[in-house]
Design a protein around this motif. Sequence first.
Motif, PDB file in Angstrom:
ATOM      1  N   ARG A 259       0.309  11.356   3.219  1.00 19.49           N
ATOM      2  CA  ARG A 259      -1.077  10.864   3.146  1.00 19.49           C
ATOM      3  C   ARG A 259      -1.303  10.094   1.835  1.00 19.49           C
ATOM      4  NH1 ARG A 259      -5.046   8.073   4.039  1.00 19.49           N
ATOM      5  NH2 ARG A 259      -7.130   8.855   3.605  1.00 19.49           N
ATOM      6  N   GLN A 260      -0.671  10.575   0.771  1.00 19.54           N
ATOM      7  CA  GLN A 260      -0.804   9.891  -0.526  1.00 19.54           C
ATOM      8  C   GLN A 260      -0.190   8.488  -0.452  1.00 19.54           C
ATOM      9  OE1 GLN A 260       0.990  12.562  -3.378  1.00 19.54           O
ATOM     10  NE2 GLN A 260      -0.946  13.589  -3.757  1.00 19.54           N
ATOM     11  N   ILE A 261       0.987   8.390   0.174  1.00 22.11           N
ATOM     12  CA  ILE A 261       1.660   7.081   0.285  1.00 22.11           C
ATOM     13  C   ILE A 261       0.803   6.135   1.130  1.00 22.11           C
ATOM     14  CG2 ILE A 261       3.698   5.922   1.256  1.00 22.11           C
ATOM     15  CD1 ILE A 261       5.173   8.636   0.457  1.00 22.11           C
ATOM     16  N   GLU A 262       0.288   6.679   2.226  1.00 26.20           N
ATOM     17  CA  GLU A 262      -0.583   5.903   3.115  1.00 26.20           C
ATOM     18  C   GLU A 262      -1.829   5.402   2.358  1.00 26.20           C
ATOM     19  OE1 GLU A 262      -1.329   7.684   7.193  1.00 26.20           O
ATOM     20  OE2 GLU A 262      -3.200   8.124   6.177  1.00 26.20           O
ATOM     21  N   PHE A 263      -2.392   6.284   1.543  1.00 20.78           N
ATOM     22  CA  PHE A 263      -3.596   5.945   0.776  1.00 20.78           C
ATOM     23  C   PHE A 263      -3.291   4.813  -0.206  1.00 20.78           C
ATOM     24  CE2 PHE A 263      -6.379   6.440  -2.924  1.00 20.78           C
ATOM     25  CZ  PHE A 263      -7.636   6.572  -2.346  1.00 20.78           C
ATOM     26  N   VAL A 264      -2.202   4.953  -0.959  1.00 15.65           N
ATOM     27  CA  VAL A 264      -1.842   3.919  -1.946  1.00 15.65           C
ATOM     28  C   VAL A 264      -1.545   2.603  -1.230  1.00 15.65           C
ATOM     29  CG1 VAL A 264      -0.174   3.226  -3.718  1.00 15.65           C
ATOM     30  CG2 VAL A 264      -0.925   5.607  -3.592  1.00 15.65           C
ATOM     31  N   ALA A 265      -0.791   2.683  -0.129  1.00 16.07           N
ATOM     32  CA  ALA A 265      -0.420   1.465   0.608  1.00 16.07           C
ATOM     33  C   ALA A 265      -1.670   0.770   1.164  1.00 16.07           C
ATOM     34  CB  ALA A 265       0.538   1.814   1.741  1.00 16.07           C
ATOM     35  N   GLY A 266      -2.613   1.545   1.664  1.00 19.62           N
ATOM     36  CA  GLY A 266      -3.849   0.965   2.208  1.00 19.62           C
ATOM     37  C   GLY A 266      -4.647   0.266   1.128  1.00 19.62           C
ATOM     38  N   ARG A 267      -4.741   0.904  -0.044  1.00 19.15           N
ATOM     39  CA  ARG A 267      -5.477   0.278  -1.164  1.00 19.15           C
ATOM     40  C   ARG A 267      -4.747  -0.964  -1.659  1.00 19.15           C
ATOM     41  NH1 ARG A 267      -7.913   3.820   1.209  1.00 19.15           N
ATOM     42  NH2 ARG A 267      -9.984   4.258   0.458  1.00 19.15           N
ATOM     43  N   PHE A 268      -3.414  -0.871  -1.740  1.00 25.23           N
ATOM     44  CA  PHE A 268      -2.616  -2.015  -2.182  1.00 25.23           C
ATOM     45  C   PHE A 268      -2.823  -3.193  -1.222  1.00 25.23           C
ATOM     46  CE2 PHE A 268       1.562  -4.258  -2.388  1.00 25.23           C
ATOM     47  CZ  PHE A 268       1.509  -4.641  -3.723  1.00 25.23           C
ATOM     48  N   ALA A 269      -2.727  -2.916   0.074  1.00 21.51           N
ATOM     49  CA  ALA A 269      -2.911  -3.967   1.087  1.00 21.51           C
ATOM     50  C   ALA A 269      -4.313  -4.574   0.977  1.00 21.51           C
ATOM     51  CB  ALA A 269      -2.684  -3.398   2.483  1.00 21.51           C
ATOM     52  N   ALA A 270      -5.320  -3.721   0.782  1.00 24.99           N
ATOM     53  CA  ALA A 270      -6.699  -4.212   0.708  1.00 24.99           C
ATOM     54  C   ALA A 270      -6.882  -5.115  -0.516  1.00 24.99           C
ATOM     55  CB  ALA A 270      -7.672  -3.038   0.661  1.00 24.99           C
ATOM     56  N   LYS A 271      -6.262  -4.746  -1.634  1.00 21.45           N
ATOM     57  CA  LYS A 271      -6.418  -5.550  -2.848  1.00 21.45           C
ATOM     58  C   LYS A 271      -5.670  -6.884  -2.711  1.00 21.45           C
ATOM     59  CE  LYS A 271      -7.586  -1.596  -5.717  1.00 21.45           C
ATOM     60  NZ  LYS A 271      -7.594  -0.984  -7.055  1.00 21.45           N
ATOM     61  N   GLU A 272      -4.501  -6.849  -2.080  1.00 22.92           N
ATOM     62  CA  GLU A 272      -3.773  -8.106  -1.832  1.00 22.92           C
ATOM     63  C   GLU A 272      -4.571  -8.995  -0.865  1.00 22.92           C
ATOM     64  OE1 GLU A 272      -0.039  -8.104  -3.752  1.00 22.92           O
ATOM     65  OE2 GLU A 272       0.545  -7.991  -1.650  1.00 22.92           O
TER      66      GLU A 272
END
Length: 118
Positions: free
Chosen positions: A46-59
């Motif tokens: 869930r932590q990886i998913e959370f970071v990846a989602g935020r990273f994708a949103a910022k990109e």
Amino acid sequence: MIKGIGIDLIELDRINQIIKRNDRFVQRILTEKERGQLAAYKNESRQIEFVAGRFAAKEALGKAMGTGIGKVSFQDIEISRSEHGGPEMKLHGYEHLKIWVSISHSEQHAIAQVVIEE
Ligand SMILES: CC(C)(COP(=O)(O)OP(=O)(O)OC[C@H]1O[C@@H](n2cnc3c(N)ncnc32)[C@H](O)[C@@H]1OP(=O)(O)O)[C@@H](O)C(=O)NCCC(=O)NCCS
């Protein structure tokens, strides 16, 4: 008026590898408040998913701005949660813009879409 749109797709495995290799990655991508939200999740996937989602949103926001990440930094962008659990995005210095964001994940990917309205 729509000022820009952006979309970004990320492989969770890639984010996992970067996090394991570089212990400053999360600090670079997430604001202090976002790191607080991350810490509340005890489950690693869930932590990886959370970071990846935020990273994708910022990109995706970088794409919607037309500048990419660089002119706006990851730390200038903050994603909080609406009362219904959805993401809300703010870009420091661009408070006049209305930013719409949506995030989704699967077992292998995170994807985010951003629309900027002026
Ligand atoms: C919110 C919902 C659409 C998420 O869809 P999903 O297929 O389970 O999950 P996805 O991976 O596609 O999306 C997850 C992302 O949706 C976003 N999201 C969550 N709630 C949202 C909402 N109300 N509105 C918009 N986006 C939302 C979040 O960004 C979340 O990712 P994050 O937590 O990492 O930020 C779905 O769970 C739903 O409709 N739930 C209804 C409410 C509910 O079930 N409540 C449970 C308690 S009653």
